[in-house]
Enzyme design. Sequence first.
Site, PDB file in Angstrom:
ATOM      1  N   LYS A 168      41.633  54.280  80.871  1.00 21.61           N
ATOM      2  CA  LYS A 168      41.134  53.986  79.531  1.00 21.61           C
ATOM      3  C   LYS A 168      42.277  54.125  78.544  1.00 21.61           C
ATOM      4  O   LYS A 168      43.015  55.117  78.579  1.00 21.61           O
ATOM      5  CB  LYS A 168      40.019  54.991  79.175  1.00 21.61           C
ATOM      6  CG  LYS A 168      39.451  54.860  77.792  1.00 21.61           C
ATOM      7  CD  LYS A 168      38.144  54.110  77.819  1.00 21.61           C
ATOM      8  CE  LYS A 168      37.690  53.640  76.461  1.00 21.61           C
ATOM      9  NZ  LYS A 168      38.372  52.421  75.973  1.00 21.61           N
ATOM     10  N   LYS A 175      44.938  63.448  77.394  1.00 19.55           N
ATOM     11  CA  LYS A 175      43.932  63.577  76.336  1.00 19.55           C
ATOM     12  C   LYS A 175      42.513  63.529  76.922  1.00 19.55           C
ATOM     13  O   LYS A 175      41.658  64.341  76.588  1.00 19.55           O
ATOM     14  CB  LYS A 175      44.117  62.415  75.348  1.00 19.55           C
ATOM     15  CG  LYS A 175      43.439  62.585  74.022  1.00 19.55           C
ATOM     16  CD  LYS A 175      43.599  61.337  73.144  1.00 19.55           C
ATOM     17  CE  LYS A 175      45.018  60.897  72.943  1.00 19.55           C
ATOM     18  NZ  LYS A 175      45.143  59.692  72.112  1.00 19.55           N
ATOM     19  N   LYS A 191      47.261  52.177  79.186  1.00 16.34           N
ATOM     20  CA  LYS A 191      47.669  51.650  77.878  1.00 16.34           C
ATOM     21  C   LYS A 191      48.231  50.247  78.065  1.00 16.34           C
ATOM     22  O   LYS A 191      48.742  49.913  79.139  1.00 16.34           O
ATOM     23  CB  LYS A 191      48.740  52.547  77.256  1.00 16.34           C
ATOM     24  CG  LYS A 191      48.824  52.452  75.763  1.00 16.34           C
ATOM     25  CD  LYS A 191      47.751  53.274  75.082  1.00 16.34           C
ATOM     26  CE  LYS A 191      47.786  53.151  73.586  1.00 16.34           C
ATOM     27  NZ  LYS A 191      46.877  54.112  72.934  1.00 16.34           N
ATOM     28  N   THR A 210      38.882  57.934  64.704  1.00 12.77           N
ATOM     29  CA  THR A 210      40.150  58.646  64.930  1.00 12.77           C
ATOM     30  C   THR A 210      40.528  59.449  63.680  1.00 12.77           C
ATOM     31  O   THR A 210      40.887  60.628  63.770  1.00 12.77           O
ATOM     32  CB  THR A 210      41.266  57.659  65.321  1.00 12.77           C
ATOM     33  OG1 THR A 210      40.772  56.830  66.368  1.00 12.77           O
ATOM     34  CG2 THR A 210      42.503  58.390  65.807  1.00 12.77           C
ATOM     35  N   ASN A 265      44.299  51.896  60.305  1.00 14.63           N
ATOM     36  CA  ASN A 265      42.979  52.405  60.694  1.00 14.63           C
ATOM     37  C   ASN A 265      42.944  53.931  60.631  1.00 14.63           C
ATOM     38  O   ASN A 265      42.066  54.521  59.992  1.00 14.63           O
ATOM     39  CB  ASN A 265      42.643  51.894  62.104  1.00 14.63           C
ATOM     40  CG  ASN A 265      41.388  52.547  62.645  1.00 14.63           C
ATOM     41  OD1 ASN A 265      41.403  53.708  63.029  1.00 14.63           O
ATOM     42  ND2 ASN A 265      40.298  51.824  62.645  1.00 14.63           N
ATOM     43  N   SER A 279      34.952  56.072  71.727  1.00 12.36           N
ATOM     44  CA  SER A 279      34.975  54.959  72.685  1.00 12.36           C
ATOM     45  C   SER A 279      34.113  55.303  73.901  1.00 12.36           C
ATOM     46  O   SER A 279      33.387  54.470  74.436  1.00 12.36           O
ATOM     47  CB  SER A 279      36.400  54.698  73.180  1.00 12.36           C
ATOM     48  OG  SER A 279      37.046  53.791  72.327  1.00 12.36           O
TER      49      SER A 279
END
Length: 419
Positions: free
Chosen positions: A66, A90, A102, A186, A217, A356
């Site tokens: 992810k 994380k 990623k 976030t 963002n 997410s």
Amino acid sequence: MKDSFSQTLNQLCSAARLAGIDNTVTTILTKPQREAISWLPLMTDKGLKMVRAYRVQYNNALGPYKGGIRYHHEVDINEVRMLALLMTIKNALFKLPLGGGKGGIVINPKTLTKKELKQLSQLYVQSLYPMFGPDKDIPAPDVYTNEQIIDWMSNEFNKLSGKLTPTAFTGKSLKNKGIQGREEATGLGGFYTLLELTKKLKKRPRETTIAIQGFGNVGYHFAIAVYKAGYKIIAVSDSKGGILDKRKRGMNPRHIKQDKLKKGLIGGCYCIGSVCDCFNYQAISNKKLLELPVDILVPAALGGSINKGNVLHIKARAILEMANGAINYDAYSKLEKKKITVVPDILANAGGVIVSYFEYQQNLKNEKWTKTKVFSLLEKRIKDTLADIWSLHQKKRCTLRTAAWILALQILAPKIKQR
Ligand code: NAD
């Protein structure tokens, strides 16, 4: 960012040593499981352009890979590897049943038309299609990507698979089965960590000054939340530079954004509607912003902004590392010596991947979660994890970053060993 990956490996190895992690596990974690490099044939108005793209699937011991996809002209394989490793750590830290991955496309998206951007996003999915899917790898947005880009990608995935699979991508728009609050997640996660940090530093929000680098963002939604809570935002910047409030009274991020939308940049004047104050406010460079003597410095743009070159000039009391890898490993020990508290990226910016994961759950169960539910679950996860990190940091007398990595490795290592 050539050495960003090796810097993160230094962090991995030092935390693994302190945590007593088996050498085999550490060695496995020094390499990604899979990497794909692809050339995408983008047909632009000026002719064919071959665009380089990456996907790194770092480790899936805890679940499907992810991680976001970044569009940036300077993104390279090392940076994507580093970001994929950070996602692995994380997700483990927050006990999410997800691995780390990623992606990146080497392009300046500001130079493309909307049509070209759509085509590029579709080409990315076509080219790497066999790697993606809800049980394999679930991408999301990152720097210079947003819900529109994720919608294009998700629709392309559905077209190629011949069925609707909303769980294959997160960060989708609400009309395309996204979740309420993903856009703010976030920044808001960072705000929840800041609330706790302010308590530990025994400061009240209205007497706490903040400087934020990056107004996308993450930076913008973080700014909105802290402004509402009464913190004093005295400087903000984006890639073109920023604004400083000389009187330290605090600026409203909505006014800064309105002015930026009008002028195309964050100027040196603070404008409310057509009334601008250019006397008490001034332009500030990104470099100078990082060196301001504020209570909380928030790097929320790209990695490596605090490094060997500028660490000795940092005067903030604490740093909330909202951008992934904002502080180089080498710079960390210097900050420690200067007694500057750092809330590490894998905690400060985890709100995005946590929500997410909620989106993935919502799609699996075919539900529609409310913003209140999303934010209260997010707040609880952040506060609980911060409490665990803080107590280990005090017990082991290590930095918050090392404590966070140790906790994550303690969750990840047994799963890797089991395999
Ligand atoms: P974004 O594309 O929305 O915004 C990036 C911002 O950084 C923009 O304001 C841009 O002008 C600014 N910027 C770019 N280059 C800069 C430079 N050299 N100096 C100063 N500012 C610069 O991206 P975002 O989603 O806000 O991501 C910011 C950081 O947060 C990244 O490190 C990203 O990996 C991390 N992050 C994002 C999410 C998410 O959900 N979007 C989740 C976790 C971590």
